[in-house]
Motif scaffolding. Structure first.
Motif, short mmCIF file in Angstrom:
data_model
loop_
_atom_site.label_atom_id
_atom_site.label_comp_id
_atom_site.label_asym_id
_atom_site.label_seq_id
_atom_site.Cartn_x
_atom_site.Cartn_y
_atom_site.Cartn_z
N ALA A 81 0.83 -1.20 0.00
CA ALA A 81 0.00 0.00 0.00
C ALA A 81 0.87 1.25 0.00
CB ALA A 81 -0.93 -0.01 1.21
N HIS A 82 1.93 1.23 0.80
CA HIS A 82 2.89 2.35 0.83
C HIS A 82 3.48 2.57 -0.56
CE1 HIS A 82 6.44 4.66 2.37
NE2 HIS A 82 7.03 4.04 1.35
N ALA A 83 3.94 1.49 -1.21
CA ALA A 83 4.57 1.62 -2.53
C ALA A 83 3.57 2.12 -3.57
CB ALA A 83 5.14 0.26 -2.96
N TRP A 84 2.35 1.61 -3.52
CA TRP A 84 1.31 2.02 -4.47
C TRP A 84 0.97 3.50 -4.32
CZ3 TRP A 84 -3.94 3.50 -4.01
CH2 TRP A 84 -4.70 3.43 -5.19
N LEU A 85 0.82 3.94 -3.09
CA LEU A 85 0.53 5.36 -2.84
C LEU A 85 1.70 6.24 -3.24
CD1 LEU A 85 -1.23 4.98 0.62
CD2 LEU A 85 -2.31 5.85 -1.47
N VAL A 96 -9.07 5.54 3.20
CA VAL A 96 -8.87 4.09 3.18
C VAL A 96 -8.49 3.64 1.78
CG1 VAL A 96 -9.99 1.84 3.50
CG2 VAL A 96 -10.49 3.70 5.09
N VAL A 97 -7.51 2.75 1.72
CA VAL A 97 -7.15 2.06 0.48
C VAL A 97 -7.72 0.64 0.58
CG1 VAL A 97 -5.24 1.17 -0.91
CG2 VAL A 97 -5.04 3.41 0.19
N VAL A 98 -8.30 0.15 -0.50
CA VAL A 98 -8.88 -1.20 -0.51
C VAL A 98 -8.03 -2.10 -1.41
CG1 VAL A 98 -10.89 -2.61 -0.99
CG2 VAL A 98 -11.19 -0.30 -0.09
N GLN A 99 -7.49 -3.14 -0.78
CA GLN A 99 -6.64 -4.10 -1.47
C GLN A 99 -7.43 -5.37 -1.76
OE1 GLN A 99 -2.54 -5.19 0.03
NE2 GLN A 99 -3.61 -7.06 0.57
N GLU A 100 -7.33 -5.84 -2.98
CA GLU A 100 -7.88 -7.15 -3.35
C GLU A 100 -6.74 -8.17 -3.31
OE1 GLU A 100 -9.78 -9.40 -7.30
OE2 GLU A 100 -9.37 -7.24 -7.33
N CYS A 101 -6.96 -9.29 -2.63
CA CYS A 101 -5.94 -10.34 -2.57
C CYS A 101 -6.64 -11.69 -2.45
CB CYS A 101 -4.97 -10.10 -1.41
SG CYS A 101 -5.74 -10.09 0.23
N GLY A 102 -5.88 -12.74 -2.26
CA GLY A 102 -6.46 -14.07 -2.20
C GLY A 102 -7.45 -14.25 -1.07
N ARG A 109 -6.07 1.61 6.36
CA ARG A 109 -6.41 2.96 6.82
C ARG A 109 -5.18 3.84 6.77
NH1 ARG A 109 -9.74 2.91 12.25
NH2 ARG A 109 -7.72 2.25 13.11
N ARG A 110 -5.37 5.07 6.24
CA ARG A 110 -4.29 6.05 6.18
C ARG A 110 -4.37 6.96 7.40
NH1 ARG A 110 -4.80 8.29 0.05
NH2 ARG A 110 -2.80 9.27 0.59
N GLY A 111 -3.22 7.43 7.87
CA GLY A 111 -3.17 8.29 9.04
C GLY A 111 -1.72 8.52 9.42
N GLN A 112 -1.45 8.58 10.71
CA GLN A 112 -0.07 8.75 11.16
C GLN A 112 0.81 7.62 10.62
OE1 GLN A 112 0.40 8.85 15.42
NE2 GLN A 112 2.63 8.99 15.33
N ARG A 113 0.23 6.42 10.56
CA ARG A 113 0.89 5.27 9.94
C ARG A 113 -0.20 4.42 9.29
NH1 ARG A 113 1.44 4.87 15.38
NH2 ARG A 113 3.63 5.47 15.28
#
Length: 274
Positions: A81-85, A96-102, A109-113
Motif C-alpha cells: 500500500a505504501h509503494a502504491w501510494l 482508506v485504500v482497498v486491497q484485493e488479494c487471495g 487505513r491512512r493516518g499517522q501510519r
C-alpha cells in the motif's frame, strides 16, 4: 521493465523492520516469473501489484514467499500500500485504500501510519492435544510453559501460543526439523513493549520471520481487550537484531474490528527486468 520498490515495514528505525519487495504493474508477468523472482529475492515475501478485478478495490495484490503463494500477509499489505501510494496511486477514498488479494478485500487505513483491518479468522479455538504436543515439541518447551494456545489462522495457518513472559519467548530455540506443516506464533507479555512476539514458519523458506502482520492481527483478535489492553504495541524481531514495532488497536464500538499498523519507508527504488 517494471518499477520496483523495497519497503521496510514495522519500524521507525532504518533497517529495523521487515523488508518486502514490491513490483509495480505486474499484470504481464506469468506465474512462474512471479515465483522465480520471489525465490531470487529470498525475502520472507515479495508482492506484485496488479489491476483490480472488482470495482470496490483500488488494486490487486499477489503475495509470494520463496516457497509459494499466500492468500494474505500483513507486512506485505502495508508495504505494498505504501509503494502504491508513493507511486501515485489514487484510492477511491481519501481515508482508506482497498486491497484485493487471495483472502478477499482488505482495508488499509491512512493516518499517522498505515494500518490494515485484520481479516476474519479462518480457524479459531484451542488446538487438540495432538497439535499442542507437536507444537511444544517443535519449540522444545513443555505444555506447562504454555499459558494459553489457540488457532489464530487468517490465511497463513498460524497457531498461537502465549508464554508467561517476554524472556521465555526470547529464550526459545526451536527444532525446525519437527515443524512439518506447523506455523507457530509465540508471544509473551513484557520486554521492549507490551508484548514480545516471534513467528516460526520454516515451510516458507524463512525459519523465523522478522516482523509479521498476519500473526499480530491474529494475536490481537485473540488477546486484545482480554489478556492485553485494547490498544497495545508488540515488539518483534528482537532475536534477529531487528526493532519491529506493531501497533494493534481493537475497536471498542462493538464492531469487533482489530487494526494492525506500523511505520513504512522505501529503502530501495528502481526498475526490474525479467
Amino acid at each position: 521493465m517494471h518499477r520496483f520498490r523495497q519497503v521496510d515495514v514495522f519500524s521507525a528505525e532504518p533497517l529495523g523492520g521487515n523488508p518486502v519487495a514490491v513490483v509495480h504493474d505486474a499484470d504481464d508477468l506469468a506465474d512462474d516469473q512471479l515465483a522465480a523472482f520471489a525465490r531470487w529475492t529470498n525475502l520472507s515475501e515479495t508482492t506484485f501489484l496488479l489491476a483490480p478485478t472488482t470495482p470496490e478495490a483500488d488494486y490487486r495484490l499477489r503475495i509470494f514467499t520463496p516457497g509459494g503463494e499466500l492468500p494474505f500477509a500483513g507486512h506485505p499489505t502495508l508495504g505494498s500500500a505504501h509503494a502504491w501510494l508513493e507511486a501515485g496511486g489514487a484510492s477511491h477514498s481519501d481515508d482508506v485504500v482497498v486491497q484485493e488479494c487471495g483472502a478477499g478485500l482488505v482495508r488499509v487505513r491512512r493516518g499517522q501510519r498505515l494500518a490494515f483491518a485484520a481479516p476474519a479468522l479462518q480457524r479459531s479455538g484451542p488446538p487438540d492435544d495432538a497439535d499442542l504436543d507437536r507444537a511444544v515439541a517443535a519449540l522444545r518447551v513443555t505444555r506447562d510453559d504454555v499459558v494459553e494456545a489457540a488457532w489464530i489462522d487468517n490465511g497463513p495457518g498460524w497457531l498461537g501460543l502465549l508464554l508467561r513472559d517476554a524472556e521465555a519467548v526470547l529464550a526459545l530455540d526451536p527444532d525446525f526439523a519437527r515443524f512439518d506443516e506447523l506455523k507457530l506464533g509465540v508471544a509473551g507479555p513484557g520486554g521492549a513493549a507490551d508484548l514480545e512476539v516471534r513467528a516460526f514458519c520454516p515451510q516458507y523458506g524463512v525459519p523465523e520471520d522478522p516482523v509479521t502482520g498476519s500473526l499480530n492481527a491474529g494475536l490481537g483478535q485473540w488477546l486484545a481487550g482480554r489478556v492485553l489492553p485494547t490498544s497495545y504495541i508488540a515488539a518483534q524481531g528482537t532475536a534477529l537484531q531487528r526493532s519491529g514495532r506493531v501497533h494493534v488497536t481493537a475497536e471498542t464500538d462493538g464492531s469487533g474490528e482489530v487494526w494492525v499498523g506500523g511505520d513504512t519507508r522505501t529503502t530501495i527504488e528502481g526498475t526490474l527486468s525479467l
